[in-house]
Design a protein around this motif. Sequence first.
Motif, PDB file in Angstrom:
ATOM      1  N   MET A   1     -40.947 -13.520 -26.721  1.00 40.21           N
ATOM      2  CA  MET A   1     -41.295 -12.117 -26.540  1.00 40.21           C
ATOM      3  C   MET A   1     -41.479 -11.880 -25.048  1.00 40.21           C
ATOM      4  SD  MET A   1     -44.502  -9.955 -28.063  1.00 40.21           S
ATOM      5  CE  MET A   1     -44.005  -9.823 -29.757  1.00 40.21           C
ATOM      6  N   GLY A   2     -40.754 -10.893 -24.543  1.00 35.96           N
ATOM      7  CA  GLY A   2     -40.839 -10.591 -23.120  1.00 35.96           C
ATOM      8  C   GLY A   2     -41.997  -9.677 -22.801  1.00 35.96           C
ATOM      9  N   ILE A   3     -42.228  -9.494 -21.530  1.00 34.84           N
ATOM     10  CA  ILE A   3     -43.323  -8.631 -21.073  1.00 34.84           C
ATOM     11  C   ILE A   3     -43.089  -7.199 -21.544  1.00 34.84           C
ATOM     12  CG2 ILE A   3     -44.401  -7.646 -19.022  1.00 34.84           C
ATOM     13  CD1 ILE A   3     -44.000 -10.327 -17.641  1.00 34.84           C
ATOM     14  N   LYS A   4     -41.844  -6.760 -21.517  1.00 35.18           N
ATOM     15  CA  LYS A   4     -41.522  -5.396 -21.956  1.00 35.18           C
ATOM     16  C   LYS A   4     -41.941  -5.194 -23.415  1.00 35.18           C
ATOM     17  CE  LYS A   4     -37.696  -2.207 -22.549  1.00 35.18           C
ATOM     18  NZ  LYS A   4     -36.258  -2.026 -22.522  1.00 35.18           N
ATOM     19  N   ASP A   5     -41.641  -6.168 -24.259  1.00 36.94           N
ATOM     20  CA  ASP A   5     -42.016  -6.078 -25.671  1.00 36.94           C
ATOM     21  C   ASP A   5     -43.528  -6.043 -25.842  1.00 36.94           C
ATOM     22  OD1 ASP A   5     -39.346  -6.100 -26.458  1.00 36.94           O
ATOM     23  OD2 ASP A   5     -39.305  -8.294 -26.634  1.00 36.94           O
ATOM     24  N   GLN A   6     -44.235  -6.831 -25.043  1.00 33.92           N
ATOM     25  CA  GLN A   6     -45.700  -6.859 -25.135  1.00 33.92           C
ATOM     26  C   GLN A   6     -46.279  -5.490 -24.771  1.00 33.92           C
ATOM     27  OE1 GLN A   6     -46.890 -10.092 -22.596  1.00 33.92           O
ATOM     28  NE2 GLN A   6     -46.493 -11.636 -24.175  1.00 33.92           N
ATOM     29  N   PHE A   7     -45.739  -4.875 -23.718  1.00 39.08           N
ATOM     30  CA  PHE A   7     -46.234  -3.555 -23.322  1.00 39.08           C
ATOM     31  C   PHE A   7     -45.902  -2.497 -24.377  1.00 39.08           C
ATOM     32  CE2 PHE A   7     -46.512  -5.321 -18.994  1.00 39.08           C
ATOM     33  CZ  PHE A   7     -47.776  -4.878 -18.662  1.00 39.08           C
ATOM     34  N   GLN A   8     -44.722  -2.599 -24.968  1.00 40.42           N
ATOM     35  CA  GLN A   8     -44.360  -1.639 -26.009  1.00 40.42           C
ATOM     36  C   GLN A   8     -45.265  -1.794 -27.224  1.00 40.42           C
ATOM     37  OE1 GLN A   8     -40.177  -2.377 -26.577  1.00 40.42           O
ATOM     38  NE2 GLN A   8     -39.590  -0.714 -25.182  1.00 40.42           N
ATOM     39  N   ASP A   9     -45.555  -3.029 -27.607  1.00 39.31           N
ATOM     40  CA  ASP A   9     -46.449  -3.274 -28.740  1.00 39.31           C
ATOM     41  C   ASP A   9     -47.842  -2.733 -28.451  1.00 39.31           C
ATOM     42  OD1 ASP A   9     -44.388  -4.480 -30.098  1.00 39.31           O
ATOM     43  OD2 ASP A   9     -45.073  -6.542 -29.721  1.00 39.31           O
ATOM     44  N   LYS A  10     -48.342  -2.992 -27.246  1.00 40.96           N
ATOM     45  CA  LYS A  10     -49.681  -2.519 -26.876  1.00 40.96           C
ATOM     46  C   LYS A  10     -49.713  -0.994 -26.844  1.00 40.96           C
ATOM     47  CE  LYS A  10     -53.865  -3.426 -25.659  1.00 40.96           C
ATOM     48  NZ  LYS A  10     -54.786  -4.111 -26.547  1.00 40.96           N
ATOM     49  N   ALA A  11     -48.662  -0.381 -26.313  1.00 42.89           N
ATOM     50  CA  ALA A  11     -48.602   1.080 -26.269  1.00 42.89           C
ATOM     51  C   ALA A  11     -48.580   1.663 -27.679  1.00 42.89           C
ATOM     52  CB  ALA A  11     -47.373   1.523 -25.487  1.00 42.89           C
ATOM     53  N   GLN A  12     -47.841   1.033 -28.570  1.00 33.92           N
ATOM     54  CA  GLN A  12     -47.784   1.489 -29.959  1.00 33.92           C
ATOM     55  C   GLN A  12     -49.153   1.378 -30.629  1.00 33.92           C
ATOM     56  OE1 GLN A  12     -45.172   2.850 -31.465  1.00 33.92           O
ATOM     57  NE2 GLN A  12     -46.148   3.047 -33.454  1.00 33.92           N
ATOM     58  N   GLU A  13     -49.814   0.257 -30.388  1.00 34.92           N
ATOM     59  CA  GLU A  13     -51.142   0.036 -30.970  1.00 34.92           C
ATOM     60  C   GLU A  13     -52.140   1.070 -30.461  1.00 34.92           C
ATOM     61  OE1 GLU A  13     -54.737  -3.211 -30.565  1.00 34.92           O
ATOM     62  OE2 GLU A  13     -52.673  -3.920 -30.325  1.00 34.92           O
ATOM     63  N   LEU A  14     -52.130   1.321 -29.156  1.00 39.97           N
ATOM     64  CA  LEU A  14     -53.050   2.305 -28.588  1.00 39.97           C
ATOM     65  C   LEU A  14     -52.747   3.717 -29.090  1.00 39.97           C
ATOM     66  CD1 LEU A  14     -53.292   1.006 -24.924  1.00 39.97           C
ATOM     67  CD2 LEU A  14     -55.019   0.829 -26.717  1.00 39.97           C
ATOM     68  N   SER A  15     -51.486   4.010 -29.280  1.00 37.41           N
ATOM     69  CA  SER A  15     -51.099   5.314 -29.796  1.00 37.41           C
ATOM     70  C   SER A  15     -51.626   5.519 -31.210  1.00 37.41           C
ATOM     71  CB  SER A  15     -49.582   5.448 -29.766  1.00 37.41           C
ATOM     72  OG  SER A  15     -49.181   6.637 -30.369  1.00 37.41           O
ATOM     73  N   GLU A  16     -51.469   4.504 -32.040  1.00 40.91           N
ATOM     74  CA  GLU A  16     -51.966   4.598 -33.417  1.00 40.91           C
ATOM     75  C   GLU A  16     -53.481   4.688 -33.450  1.00 40.91           C
ATOM     76  OE1 GLU A  16     -50.342   1.264 -35.472  1.00 40.91           O
ATOM     77  OE2 GLU A  16     -48.284   1.988 -35.301  1.00 40.91           O
ATOM     78  N   ARG A  17     -54.131   3.940 -32.587  1.00 40.96           N
ATOM     79  CA  ARG A  17     -55.598   3.959 -32.537  1.00 40.96           C
ATOM     80  C   ARG A  17     -56.105   5.318 -32.071  1.00 40.96           C
ATOM     81  NH1 ARG A  17     -58.435  -0.569 -29.060  1.00 40.96           N
ATOM     82  NH2 ARG A  17     -56.971  -1.813 -30.255  1.00 40.96           N
ATOM     83  N   ALA A  18     -55.379   5.944 -31.153  1.00 40.35           N
ATOM     84  CA  ALA A  18     -55.780   7.266 -30.653  1.00 40.35           C
ATOM     85  C   ALA A  18     -55.638   8.329 -31.727  1.00 40.35           C
ATOM     86  CB  ALA A  18     -54.943   7.620 -29.433  1.00 40.35           C
ATOM     87  N   LYS A  19     -54.676   8.185 -32.611  1.00 43.04           N
ATOM     88  CA  LYS A  19     -54.453   9.184 -33.657  1.00 43.04           C
ATOM     89  C   LYS A  19     -55.516   9.122 -34.744  1.00 43.04           C
ATOM     90  CE  LYS A  19     -49.471   9.332 -33.068  1.00 43.04           C
ATOM     91  NZ  LYS A  19     -48.184   8.966 -33.654  1.00 43.04           N
ATOM     92  N   ARG A  20     -56.055   7.947 -35.006  1.00 41.85           N
ATOM     93  CA  ARG A  20     -57.030   7.802 -36.098  1.00 41.85           C
ATOM     94  C   ARG A  20     -58.283   8.638 -35.901  1.00 41.85           C
ATOM     95  NH1 ARG A  20     -57.364   1.726 -36.233  1.00 41.85           N
ATOM     96  NH2 ARG A  20     -55.198   1.466 -35.729  1.00 41.85           N
ATOM     97  N   PRO A  21     -58.965   8.571 -34.770  1.00 38.11           N
ATOM     98  CA  PRO A  21     -60.176   9.385 -34.630  1.00 38.11           C
ATOM     99  C   PRO A  21     -59.909  10.880 -34.712  1.00 38.11           C
ATOM    100  CG  PRO A  21     -60.140   7.679 -32.955  1.00 38.11           C
ATOM    101  CD  PRO A  21     -58.805   7.658 -33.653  1.00 38.11           C
TER     102      PRO A  21
END
Length: 60
Positions: A1-21
């Motif tokens: 897994m490259g750095i780009k993939d890690q950032f995309q995964d983290k961005a996706q996770e933060l996006s989903e977490r932001a939508k929940r509240p």
Amino acid sequence: MGIKDQFQDKAQELSERAKRPMGNAKDEASERASQAKGRSQQPHERRDEAEDRFDADYDA
């Protein structure tokens, strides 16, 4: 897994977490609004009951 993939995964996770509240806040707001609506109707119901009693007293 490259750095780009890690950032995309983290961005996706933060996006989903932001939508929940936001969803929870909307649910709370709508619940509070419905409770307030119920409370605001009670004085009208009491007034209507009082008017009915008043009318019944003078109709007798």
